[in-house]
Design a protein around this motif. Structure first.
Motif, short mmCIF file in Angstrom:
data_model
loop_
_atom_site.label_atom_id
_atom_site.label_comp_id
_atom_site.label_asym_id
_atom_site.label_seq_id
_atom_site.Cartn_x
_atom_site.Cartn_y
_atom_site.Cartn_z
N TYR A 1 0.78 -1.24 0.00
CA TYR A 1 0.00 0.00 0.00
C TYR A 1 0.82 1.29 0.00
O TYR A 1 0.31 2.35 -0.27
N ALA A 2 2.10 1.19 0.32
CA ALA A 2 2.92 2.41 0.47
C ALA A 2 2.86 3.35 -0.73
O ALA A 2 2.64 4.56 -0.55
N PRO A 3 3.02 2.88 -1.98
CA PRO A 3 2.96 3.82 -3.10
C PRO A 3 1.61 4.54 -3.20
O PRO A 3 1.56 5.72 -3.55
N PHE A 4 0.54 3.84 -2.86
CA PHE A 4 -0.79 4.44 -2.97
C PHE A 4 -1.06 5.41 -1.82
O PHE A 4 -1.79 6.38 -1.99
N GLN A 5 -0.47 5.15 -0.67
CA GLN A 5 -0.58 6.11 0.43
C GLN A 5 0.17 7.39 0.09
O GLN A 5 -0.31 8.49 0.37
N GLU A 6 1.33 7.26 -0.56
CA GLU A 6 2.07 8.44 -1.02
C GLU A 6 1.25 9.20 -2.05
O GLU A 6 1.17 10.43 -2.01
N LEU A 7 0.67 8.48 -2.96
CA LEU A 7 -0.14 9.08 -4.02
C LEU A 7 -1.33 9.82 -3.42
O LEU A 7 -1.67 10.93 -3.86
N ALA A 8 -1.96 9.24 -2.41
CA ALA A 8 -3.12 9.88 -1.76
C ALA A 8 -2.75 11.23 -1.17
O ALA A 8 -3.57 12.15 -1.15
N SER A 9 -1.52 11.36 -0.67
CA SER A 9 -1.11 12.61 -0.04
C SER A 9 -1.01 13.77 -1.04
O SER A 9 -1.01 14.92 -0.64
N VAL A 10 -0.97 13.46 -2.31
CA VAL A 10 -0.88 14.48 -3.36
C VAL A 10 -2.24 15.16 -3.57
O VAL A 10 -2.30 16.33 -3.93
N GLY A 11 -3.31 14.41 -3.35
CA GLY A 11 -4.65 14.96 -3.59
C GLY A 11 -5.04 14.81 -5.05
O GLY A 11 -4.40 14.08 -5.80
N PRO A 12 -6.12 15.49 -5.46
CA PRO A 12 -6.61 15.35 -6.83
C PRO A 12 -5.54 15.71 -7.86
O PRO A 12 -4.78 16.66 -7.69
N MET A 13 -5.50 14.92 -8.91
CA MET A 13 -4.54 15.11 -10.00
C MET A 13 -5.28 15.63 -11.23
O MET A 13 -6.33 15.11 -11.58
N PRO A 14 -4.72 16.61 -11.91
CA PRO A 14 -5.32 17.03 -13.18
C PRO A 14 -5.27 15.88 -14.18
O PRO A 14 -4.32 15.09 -14.17
N LEU A 15 -6.27 15.78 -15.03
CA LEU A 15 -6.31 14.73 -16.05
C LEU A 15 -5.05 14.81 -16.90
O LEU A 15 -4.66 15.87 -17.37
N GLY A 16 -4.38 13.67 -17.06
CA GLY A 16 -3.16 13.61 -17.85
C GLY A 16 -1.89 13.91 -17.10
O GLY A 16 -0.80 13.83 -17.66
N SER A 17 -1.98 14.24 -15.82
CA SER A 17 -0.78 14.56 -15.04
C SER A 17 -0.12 13.28 -14.52
O SER A 17 -0.67 12.18 -14.65
N ALA A 18 1.06 13.43 -13.93
CA ALA A 18 1.82 12.28 -13.42
C ALA A 18 2.42 12.60 -12.05
O ALA A 18 2.80 13.74 -11.79
N VAL A 19 2.51 11.57 -11.21
CA VAL A 19 3.08 11.69 -9.87
C VAL A 19 4.05 10.53 -9.66
O VAL A 19 3.73 9.39 -9.96
N LEU A 20 5.21 10.83 -9.12
CA LEU A 20 6.24 9.84 -8.83
C LEU A 20 6.13 9.39 -7.38
O LEU A 20 6.01 10.24 -6.48
N THR A 21 6.15 8.07 -7.14
CA THR A 21 6.18 7.53 -5.78
C THR A 21 7.29 6.48 -5.69
O THR A 21 7.84 6.06 -6.69
N THR A 22 7.54 6.05 -4.47
CA THR A 22 8.46 4.93 -4.27
C THR A 22 7.79 3.68 -4.83
O THR A 22 6.57 3.65 -5.04
N PRO A 23 8.57 2.61 -5.03
CA PRO A 23 8.00 1.39 -5.62
C PRO A 23 7.40 0.41 -4.62
O PRO A 23 6.94 -0.66 -5.00
#
Length: 159
Positions: free
Chosen positions: A47-69
């Motif tokens: 779950y760690a990558p998705f918890q990191e992703l959640a902390s970013v909040g809403p993403m604009p369509l087509g955007s990208a976010v980097l997390t740990t693996p």
């Protein structure tokens, strides 16, 4: 640039970073049923990558976010917002997801990256058209990274 097109499993690719075709991150990740690429990533990475992703909040369509693996053997996961709030991909979301992901690949200096066919799973976009849009987007980009698009088949065999 022209990506390499391969058949197989995204999580078996010999690359430094993989791309996860995600949503706009509006619905909390823990409410979503794991499916497709994201489901396979959650199962193996934890779950760690998705918890990191959640902390970013809403993403604009087509955007990208980097997390740990997480527990995967890669240097990172790039999550792209490839589908809209109605769970649909579009030419725009696919093209911009490729561009945004490759911007991160180039900025971070990754030597290799593997993409799924963005929008073809949960996004209900026709696979062949999604591949065409992705290849057009890659043709407009410059990178020193090795890029591959992975077409998934359960039995890993070509048609």
């Amino acid at each position: 640039m022209k990506p390499e097109l391969v058949w197989g499993d995204l999580l078996d690719q010999p690359v430094e970073v993989i791309v996860n075709a995600w949503n706009r991150n509006v619905i909390p990740w823990w409410l979503l049923l794991p499916q497709g690429v994201s489901g396979a990533i959650k199962k193996q990475a934890g779950y760690a990558p998705f918890q990191e992703l959640a902390s970013v909040g809403p993403m604009p369509l087509g955007s990208a976010v980097l997390t740990t693996p997480g527990q995967l053997p890669y240097k990172a996961i790039i999550h792209v917002a490839g589908i809209n709030l109605l769970w649909r991909a579009s030419e725009f979301s696919i093209r911009e997801s490729v561009r945004s992901a490759m911007l991160l690949v180039n900025e971070k200096g990754f030597a290799s990256v593997a993409f799924p066919v963005i929008g073809a799973g949960s996004g209900s976009f026709p696979t062949e058209r999604a591949l065409e849009i992705m290849c057009q987007a890659f043709a407009e980009l410059e990178t020193s990274a090795q890029v591959r698009i992975v077409r998934y088949k359960k039995n890993h065999e070509q048609d």
